[in-house]
Design a protein around this motif. Structure first.
Motif, PDB file in Angstrom:
ATOM      1  N   HIS A   1     -44.812 -26.414 -42.907  1.00  0.00           N
ATOM      2  CA  HIS A   1     -44.579 -24.997 -43.220  1.00  0.00           C
ATOM      3  C   HIS A   1     -43.917 -24.326 -42.030  1.00  0.00           C
ATOM      4  CE1 HIS A   1     -48.218 -24.700 -40.797  1.00  0.00           C
ATOM      5  NE2 HIS A   1     -47.933 -23.420 -40.609  1.00  0.00           N
TER       6      HIS A   1
ATOM      7  N   ASP B   1     -43.671 -20.127 -40.129  1.00  0.00           N
ATOM      8  CA  ASP B   1     -44.331 -18.821 -40.099  1.00  0.00           C
ATOM      9  C   ASP B   1     -43.359 -17.751 -39.615  1.00  0.00           C
ATOM     10  OD1 ASP B   1     -47.117 -19.833 -40.625  1.00  0.00           O
ATOM     11  OD2 ASP B   1     -46.737 -20.879 -38.752  1.00  0.00           O
TER      12      ASP B   1
ATOM     13  N   HIS C   1     -43.217 -26.811 -38.906  1.00  0.00           N
ATOM     14  CA  HIS C   1     -44.170 -27.648 -38.168  1.00  0.00           C
ATOM     15  C   HIS C   1     -45.216 -28.206 -39.119  1.00  0.00           C
ATOM     16  CE1 HIS C   1     -45.450 -23.419 -37.966  1.00  0.00           C
ATOM     17  NE2 HIS C   1     -46.694 -23.828 -37.978  1.00  0.00           N
TER      18      HIS C   1
HETATM   19 FE   LIG Z   1     -48.267 -22.512 -38.730  1.00  0.00          FE
END
Ligand SMILES: [Fe+2]
Length: 304
Positions: free
Chosen positions: A153, A155, A226
């Motif tokens: 994912h 962020d 990551h």
């Molecule tokens: Fe994360």
């Protein structure tokens, strides 16, 4: 590429491993190592965190739990929540295959004091101009069963991941590598769902791998994809976050809607005027929605 972060030297405070000037250049751009003071801290023992989890469970949306033999390609929210209470999960964390995420841990003043120390560290790296862009510090604690994987994912936040207990490998990609994180995925992240990133088989070849031991931390740049492989014991990690201005998110939201109209929107950063117009349009829509909701609540008809 692999970087092993041995847990030597000073763990009494947050500090970078490389010189500050280099970390300032790398902030938001590439992953880099740091040290933190949380390893062995009583506030991050499993016993203390059980109480933190129960407090978080009383707040809407502040606990996420899943369990099972997940892969890097799985998305969170796709597996049913485990049929265990929070204390039961903590008791069985050695075998539960669980990933427990506790948000807004800084609601407790003892943890907020630790977050304040981190904020001063990050603002120092960012420098006077960069610090103006950062706001809304938040502490998230992640408790993970042995050998558990955490999904691919990315962020929106400016993040450091601090390893407190146990060890793990984390792979982190260049946030500008559009073969790993596409413009469409970033747009969907802001406009639709925060698990919009999709695992690509070649990502492991282009990622940097960091092995985190207690006392080690790593900077994960915004939009840098990551994923994580926990080692053989229970892991406690602390995710320290700050936010960039909402303007950037609004440009991606605008692009998501333009793409749905069949257009090929320009990525942010190519034109200040276009970016400004998109951010203003999304912000204008947000203000209009608020106004309509307020008027509806007051029984009035919307303006026209
Ligand atoms: Fe994360």
């Amino acid at each position: 590429m692999s970087t092993h972060l041995s847990s030597v030297a000073d763990h009494a405070r947050w500090r970078t491993v490389d010189p500050l000037a280099q970390c300032r250049r790398d902030l938001h751009r590439r992953a880099f190592a740091a040290r933190h003071p949380f390893a062995g801290h009583p506030l991050f023992s499993i016993g203390a965190l059980t109480a933190v989890a129960e407090a978080a469970a009383a707040r809407a949306g502040d606990v996420y739990v899943d369990a099972g033999d997940l892969t890097f390609a799985d998305k969170w929210g796709a597996t049913p929540p485990p049929a265990l209470t929070i204390p039961e999960l903590f008791e069985r964390i050695e075998t539960a295959g669980a990933w427990i995420v506790l948000k807004h841990v800084d609601a407790d003043p003892a943890y907020k004091a630790l977050l304040d120390e981190y904020e001063a560290f990050l603002l120092d790296i960012a420098g006077p101009d960069g610090a103006k862009l950062l706001s809304h510090p938040e502490m998230i604690v992640l408790i993970t069963s042995p050998r558990r994987k955490s999904a691919f994912h990315f962020d929106a936040e400016v993040n450091f991941l601090a390893q407190v207990q146990g060890s793990k490998d984390i792979w982190i990609c260049d946030p500008l590598d559009r073969s790993v994180t596409t413009e469409e995925e970033i747009e969907r992240y802001y406009a639709v769902a925060n698990n919009a990133g999709t695992y690509k088989p070649h990502a492991g070849d282009v990622a940097r791998r960091f092995t985190l031991q207690p006392g080690d931390a790593v900077h994960i740049p915004t939009h840098g994809a990551h994923w994580v492989q926990n080692h053989d014991s229970v892991s406690v990690s602390v995710s320290m976050n700050m936010e960039l201005p909402r303007r950037y998110a609004d440009i991606y939201r605008a692009n998501h809607y333009l793409r749905r109209l069949g257009l090929k929107p320009r990525p942010p950063g190519r034109s200040g005027f276009v970016d400004g117009s998109k951010a203003a349009a999304v912000n204008g829509l947000r203000q209009l929605k608020r106004l309509v909701a307020r008027n509806a609540a007051a029984g009035a008809s919307p303006p026209h």
